[in-house]
Scaffold this motif. Structure first.
Motif, PDB file in Angstrom:
ATOM      1  N   GLY A  83       0.861  -1.178   0.000  1.00  0.00           N
ATOM      2  CA  GLY A  83       0.000   0.000   0.000  1.00  0.00           C
ATOM      3  C   GLY A  83       0.892   1.220   0.000  1.00  0.00           C
ATOM      4  O   GLY A  83       1.879   1.274   0.742  1.00  0.00           O
ATOM      5  N   ARG A 155      -7.604   3.804   0.654  1.00  0.00           N
ATOM      6  CA  ARG A 155      -7.357   3.052  -0.583  1.00  0.00           C
ATOM      7  C   ARG A 155      -6.169   2.106  -0.403  1.00  0.00           C
ATOM      8  O   ARG A 155      -6.203   0.960  -0.868  1.00  0.00           O
ATOM      9  CB  ARG A 155      -7.089   4.023  -1.736  1.00  0.00           C
ATOM     10  N   ALA A 156      -5.138   2.610   0.310  1.00  0.00           N
ATOM     11  CA  ALA A 156      -3.948   1.770   0.510  1.00  0.00           C
ATOM     12  C   ALA A 156      -4.267   0.564   1.395  1.00  0.00           C
ATOM     13  O   ALA A 156      -3.862  -0.557   1.089  1.00  0.00           O
ATOM     14  CB  ALA A 156      -2.829   2.606   1.117  1.00  0.00           C
ATOM     15  N   GLN A 159      -6.421  -2.657   0.245  1.00  0.00           N
ATOM     16  CA  GLN A 159      -5.744  -3.753  -0.481  1.00  0.00           C
ATOM     17  C   GLN A 159      -5.341  -4.866   0.458  1.00  0.00           C
ATOM     18  O   GLN A 159      -4.800  -5.872   0.031  1.00  0.00           O
ATOM     19  CB  GLN A 159      -4.432  -3.263  -1.124  1.00  0.00           C
TER      20      GLN A 159
ATOM     21  N   LEU B 158       2.167   1.042  -9.705  1.00  0.00           N
ATOM     22  CA  LEU B 158       2.192   0.252  -8.478  1.00  0.00           C
ATOM     23  C   LEU B 158       1.196  -0.906  -8.549  1.00  0.00           C
ATOM     24  O   LEU B 158       1.456  -2.003  -8.081  1.00  0.00           O
ATOM     25  CB  LEU B 158       1.853   1.161  -7.286  1.00  0.00           C
ATOM     26  N   TYR B 159       0.049  -0.626  -9.144  1.00  0.00           N
ATOM     27  CA  TYR B 159      -0.982  -1.664  -9.247  1.00  0.00           C
ATOM     28  C   TYR B 159      -0.898  -2.413 -10.582  1.00  0.00           C
ATOM     29  O   TYR B 159      -1.872  -3.000 -11.024  1.00  0.00           O
ATOM     30  CB  TYR B 159      -2.358  -1.056  -9.009  1.00  0.00           C
TER      31      TYR B 159
END
Lengths: 263, 261
Positions: A83, A155-156, A159, B158-159
């Motif tokens: 993240g 958001r981080a 995950q 990153l994703y």
């Protein structure tokens, strides 16, 4: 190189040069971050703190040395779910808060993509970072700076990352809000025990949140020393007013001054 | 819709200025008794507008359909070209000079060539309109696609976002204000393109360009009337695209062109 235990980070002899002019940004950094440990990197502007963090995230490749994150392989730090909270929150202005939260689940090749979490999971994370349910329909420009940062953090952690990287996330918020967000971050760290790396130029912030503070020198960034903070988690606001906090601040300032780095 | 009111308010001052300008013009003609073959009066142009209304409306429709077709084609081709340009520096460096070349060749020089090669029809006129519009769409959209916030690009990397995901979910939405600005400029230019094309086509199915071309000093008010309608059409196209673009930006992208001014 052996992978670090579980979800730790191993940085070994890492050097980064600008490709254009071969200028050294960071030089020979070696650091082990244990699983669940909170480590901050401090140093003067331009010392390569953010560069180091971006290398850990796999966004930059080291010119020399190795970085292993979680059970990932050499120079492939994405072996663990990461993240990342960016300095400017990195939200898509045309998406609502909700759409921003689920963005990472829409990205990447289909075979590696995680499934979108349930509505209740998303609302739980929103509550945890201090946002309200009705905020999810707002676009970033309708949210305050602090709320945008909370959304970025949500958001981080949505995950379910093993590792949390924070690149000066509180640099753009005012002092009062910064203190509050630091306490929220401290609480979150206590709950989740994520392996965390924070880049900051606020010494108080680094001491308040971290188990260890790594000090880098001015450009190019070299390790000047480190400071261990033995205060137990969760850190509370009383810690800021304690004698230990003042002592640690002085020690950290001394490391910076002795190493010739100016704040 | 607040922004429509905002746009309308923006037009109040220019319209008042135009009314004052017409009044001054009419007064000068009457005071100095300027002959009609030198400069017709606004009243004479007005009566020509009324007299020619059927011819002008038909011409306007023909010009409008050719320019709209050209604009649509140029927007489609322009967006696709810009997307290709944004994917590789090598492609951009190799092909961009040709986009500039397209812009620098005078359209009045290309128009006859196109008409000779492709015939004196609607398609040729639309193609000329398309060519004149293409450059602003390509350059604006390419600029927009390259304006992506580096932090957002890092987030996508990153994703592990694919190239397609970066293009569709990040670059294209970022480029929307630029694209709409480009289309807005192209909208006005498309009318010019269509009129230039019609100039050379002649009178079988006259658009505004052909009407302008047929007039001479003896029918000067008629010429002015046709020019006036052409200018009005270009300005209206610009206005309509502005309002539509603003609506799209606000409704789906949470952005605005008005705030950027």
């Amino acid at each position: 190189m052996q992978p670090p235990e579980n979800q730790g980070i191993r940085i070994k002899g890492v050097t980064h040069r600008f490709r254009a002019d071969e200028r050294l940004i960071v030089e020979a950094i070696s650091l082990d971050v244990r699983e669940g440990e909170f480590v901050s990197i401090v140093g003067p502007s331009g010392c390569g703190k953010s560069t180091l963090l971006r290398m850990v995230a796999g966004l930059l490749k080291p010119s020399e040395g190795e970085i292993v994150v979680g059970c990932g392989s050499e120079r492939s730090p994405a072996g663990a779910r990461i993240g990342f909270v960016f300095q400017q929150a990195a939200l898509l202005p045309w998406r609502t808060a909700w759409q921003n939260l689920v963005l990472p689940f829409e990205l990447g090749p289909t075979d590696v993509r995680q499934g979108i979490p349930s509505e209740s999971q998303i609302f739980e994370v929103i509550r945890r970072v201090g946002l309200r349910r009705e905020d999810v329909h707002k676009r970033p420009r309708e949210l305050s700076g602090g709320m945008r940062m909370r959304l970025s953090l949500a958001r981080a952690i949505l995950q379910n990352p093993a590792i949390l990287l924070l690149d000066e996330p509180l640099a753009a918020v005012d002092d009062i809000l910064r203190v509050q967000l630091q306490e929220d971050l401290a609480g979150l760290h206590f709950e989740r025990r994520l392996t965390s790396m924070l880049v900051t130029h606020h010494l108080h912030e680094a001491i308040f949140l971290s188990d260890r503070v790594i000090v880098l020198s001015g450009s190019p960034g070299r390790q000047l020393g480190e400071l261990r903070v033995d205060e137990p988690h969760p850190r509370r606001s009383e810690f800021r007013r304690s004698e230990a906090f003042f002592r640690l601040t002085n020690e950290l300032s001394s490391i910076l001054q002795d190493g010739g780095a100016e704040r | 819709m607040t922004f429509v009111r905002l746009y309308l308010r923006q037009w109040v001052a220019p319209i008042l200025f135009f009314a004052g300008f017409l009044f001054l013009w009419e007064s000068m003609i009457r005071i100095f008794e300027i002959p009609r073959v030198v400069l017709p009066s606004p009243a004479a142009i007005g009566s020509a507008l009324i007299r020619m209304r059927h011819e002008l409306v038909l011409g306007l429709m023909r010009t409008l359909s050719a320019s709209m077709s050209g604009l649509f084609a140029s927007t489609t081709i322009g967006i696709l070209t810009a997307c290709v340009f944004s994917q590789s520096r090598l492609i951009r460096v190799t092909l961009y000079p040709y986009a500039v070349l397209l812009q620098t060749i005078p359209i009045v020089a290309i128009a006859p060539i196109i008409l000779v090669s492709l015939g004196r029809g609607f398609f040729s006129i639309a193609l000329i309109a398309c060519l004149i519009c293409l450059f602003p769409v390509i350059t604006n959209t390419t600029t927009g696609l390259m304006q992506v916030d580096p932090e957002l690009l890092d987030l996508f990397r990153l994703y592990r976002a694919t190239r397609w995901q970066v293009l569709t979910r990040l670059q294209i939405p970022t480029a929307m204000p630029y694209l709409i600005s480009g289309i807005r400029i192209a909208a006005g230019a498309s009318i010019v393109g269509a009129i230039v094309g019609e100039f050379f086509v002649g009178s079988s199915q006259p658009g505004l360009g052909a009407i302008i071309q047929q007039k001479d000093t003896f029918t000067l008010p008629d010429l002015y009337a046709a020019v006036f309608v052409s200018a009005l059409l270009g300005t209206s196209m610009f206005g309509v695209i502005s309002v539509l673009g603003e609506f799209v930006l606000r409704r789906w992208f949470g952005m605005s062109l008005i705030q950027q001014k």
